[in-house]
Design a protein around this motif. Structure first.
Motif, short mmCIF file in Angstrom:
data_model
loop_
_atom_site.label_atom_id
_atom_site.label_comp_id
_atom_site.label_asym_id
_atom_site.label_seq_id
_atom_site.Cartn_x
_atom_site.Cartn_y
_atom_site.Cartn_z
N ALA A 122 0.83 -1.20 0.00
CA ALA A 122 0.00 0.00 0.00
C ALA A 122 0.86 1.25 0.00
O ALA A 122 0.58 2.23 -0.71
N GLN A 123 1.93 1.24 0.79
CA GLN A 123 2.81 2.41 0.84
C GLN A 123 3.55 2.60 -0.48
O GLN A 123 3.74 3.74 -0.93
N GLU A 124 3.97 1.51 -1.10
CA GLU A 124 4.61 1.62 -2.42
C GLU A 124 3.67 2.24 -3.44
O GLU A 124 4.11 2.93 -4.37
N LEU A 125 2.35 2.01 -3.25
CA LEU A 125 1.35 2.53 -4.19
C LEU A 125 0.87 3.93 -3.83
O LEU A 125 0.00 4.48 -4.49
N GLY A 126 1.42 4.49 -2.74
CA GLY A 126 1.10 5.87 -2.40
C GLY A 126 0.26 6.06 -1.16
O GLY A 126 -0.12 7.19 -0.83
N ALA A 127 -0.06 4.99 -0.44
CA ALA A 127 -0.84 5.11 0.79
C ALA A 127 0.05 5.58 1.95
O ALA A 127 1.27 5.44 1.91
N VAL A 128 -0.61 6.09 2.98
CA VAL A 128 0.08 6.57 4.18
C VAL A 128 -0.44 5.78 5.38
O VAL A 128 -1.65 5.56 5.51
N VAL A 129 0.46 5.38 6.26
CA VAL A 129 0.07 4.64 7.45
C VAL A 129 -0.46 5.59 8.51
O VAL A 129 0.22 6.53 8.91
N LEU A 130 -1.69 5.35 8.97
CA LEU A 130 -2.28 6.15 10.04
C LEU A 130 -2.18 5.45 11.39
O LEU A 130 -2.05 6.10 12.42
N MET A 131 -2.28 4.13 11.39
CA MET A 131 -2.09 3.33 12.59
C MET A 131 -1.13 2.21 12.28
O MET A 131 -1.42 1.37 11.43
N PRO A 132 0.06 2.20 12.91
CA PRO A 132 1.02 1.13 12.65
C PRO A 132 0.43 -0.23 12.97
O PRO A 132 -0.57 -0.35 13.69
N ILE A 133 1.04 -1.26 12.44
CA ILE A 133 0.56 -2.62 12.67
C ILE A 133 0.49 -2.92 14.17
O ILE A 133 1.39 -2.61 14.93
N ASP A 134 -0.61 -3.53 14.56
CA ASP A 134 -0.86 -3.87 15.96
C ASP A 134 -1.44 -5.27 16.01
O ASP A 134 -2.21 -5.67 15.13
N PRO A 162 -6.61 -9.53 19.73
CA PRO A 162 -7.28 -10.84 19.74
C PRO A 162 -8.06 -11.11 18.47
O PRO A 162 -8.43 -12.26 18.20
N PHE A 163 -8.31 -10.06 17.69
CA PHE A 163 -9.15 -10.19 16.50
C PHE A 163 -8.34 -10.26 15.22
O PHE A 163 -8.90 -10.41 14.14
N GLY A 164 -7.01 -10.12 15.32
CA GLY A 164 -6.17 -10.19 14.13
C GLY A 164 -5.07 -9.15 14.17
O GLY A 164 -5.07 -8.25 15.01
N ARG A 165 -4.15 -9.28 13.26
CA ARG A 165 -3.04 -8.34 13.12
C ARG A 165 -3.50 -7.25 12.16
O ARG A 165 -3.93 -7.55 11.03
#
Length: 279
Positions: free
Chosen positions: A220-232, A235-238
């Motif tokens: 997504a970042q390579e395609l131009g997206a910006v991270v608003l919440m880093p990976i976390d 219990p429901f998923g990564r």
């Protein structure tokens, strides 16, 4: 693979679409990110495009009606009678942002704002039932309302769609899953979001599943997206939240192979429980 070829039960999030400034750029972004393919709705659709995954509809794009509008994913809730639902919206303190209208023979719809200002759609299926593939890589898996006005918002949707709620928060995290009226299945969430910036509207957040959230985030970042919440990890998923190149915000999540007991069903097939997630 979770698929559905009939209308969704009343109140289920059954479709998402995106109004954009650049249709072709949007098609390229999501094709590269999720492997989507596209079908044009033709001239009479106003340039609307259906995105497909493995032959089933998963989302839609259309040109903005007003260039000043923000670029956002709109969540649609299923209705058996959109005209009656529209009357309930206004009676419960919401407003209609677009009149109830027929969309060719695809269905009947309106766009509304709830009593706390969150924008959503209502879709009554005709030839188009909504999402046909879900809860797998590159498809819709969860919709949740982020709001400062938690109890007022819950009351609104109870009045319009008959929702009840299951509180699953704790430790200062206030969250409930939405239980649809017909069968009590959990089909969405409401988050008391105390971190919404001042002046930012309450909103519905769309989550898409991915087999590998780390790889999807890099792509997504390579395609131009910006991270608003880093990976976390949860219990429901990564999970992570990103902003697409045209400004749209959405979540990415790798669903656990077996969700915990309190995890919600997502848009599930007629009462068939599927592992879901909330943020």
């Amino acid at each position: 693979m979770p698929t559905r070829n009939e209308a969704w039960p009343e109140g289920t999030p059954n479709w998402v679409d995106l109004g954009v400034d650049d249709i072709e750029a949007t098609k390229t972004f999501y094709a590269e990110l999720f492997g989507w393919e596209y079908e044009s709705g033709g001239e009479e659709s106003g340039g609307y495009v259906l995105a497909h995954k493995d032959g089933q509809p998963v989302a839609g794009f259309g040109p903005k009606q007003d260039s000043e509008q923000p670029t956002v994913w709109t969540t649609y809730l299923a209705s058996d009678d959109v005209d009656a639902a529209a009357e309930k919206v206004t009676a419960a303190g919401g407003q209609l942002l677009a009149p109830v209208m027929d969309v060719m023979d695809s269905g009947r719809m309106t766009i509304a704002a709830d009593s706390v200002g969150s924008v959503f759609g209502i879709w009554q299926a005709g030839n188009h039932n909504g999402v046909g593939r879900f809860n797998e890589d590159g498809t819709l898996c969860w919709n949740e309302l982020h709001t400062r006005d938690y109890e007022q918002a819950r009351q609104f949707y109870s009045s319009v769609f008959g929702f009840s709620y299951n509180d699953i928060g704790g430790g200062g995290f206030v969250y409930s899953t939405i239980k649809r009226a017909s069968d009590g299945e959990e089909v969405g969430g409401v988050h008391h979001d105390t971190e919404l910036p001042q002046g930012a509207p309450n909103y519905w957040l769309t989550w898409f599943a991915t087999d590998n959230v780390d790889a999807s985030l890099i792509k997504a970042q390579e395609l131009g997206a910006v991270v608003l919440m880093p990976i976390d990890n949860s219990p429901f998923g990564r999970m992570s939240i990103v902003q697409g190149p045209q400004g749209e915000v959405f979540g990415l999540i790798t669903l656990p192979s077996e969700a915990p007991a309190e995890a919600a069903e997502t848009v599930a097939d007629g009462g068939e429980r599927e592992s879901g997630e909330v943020s």
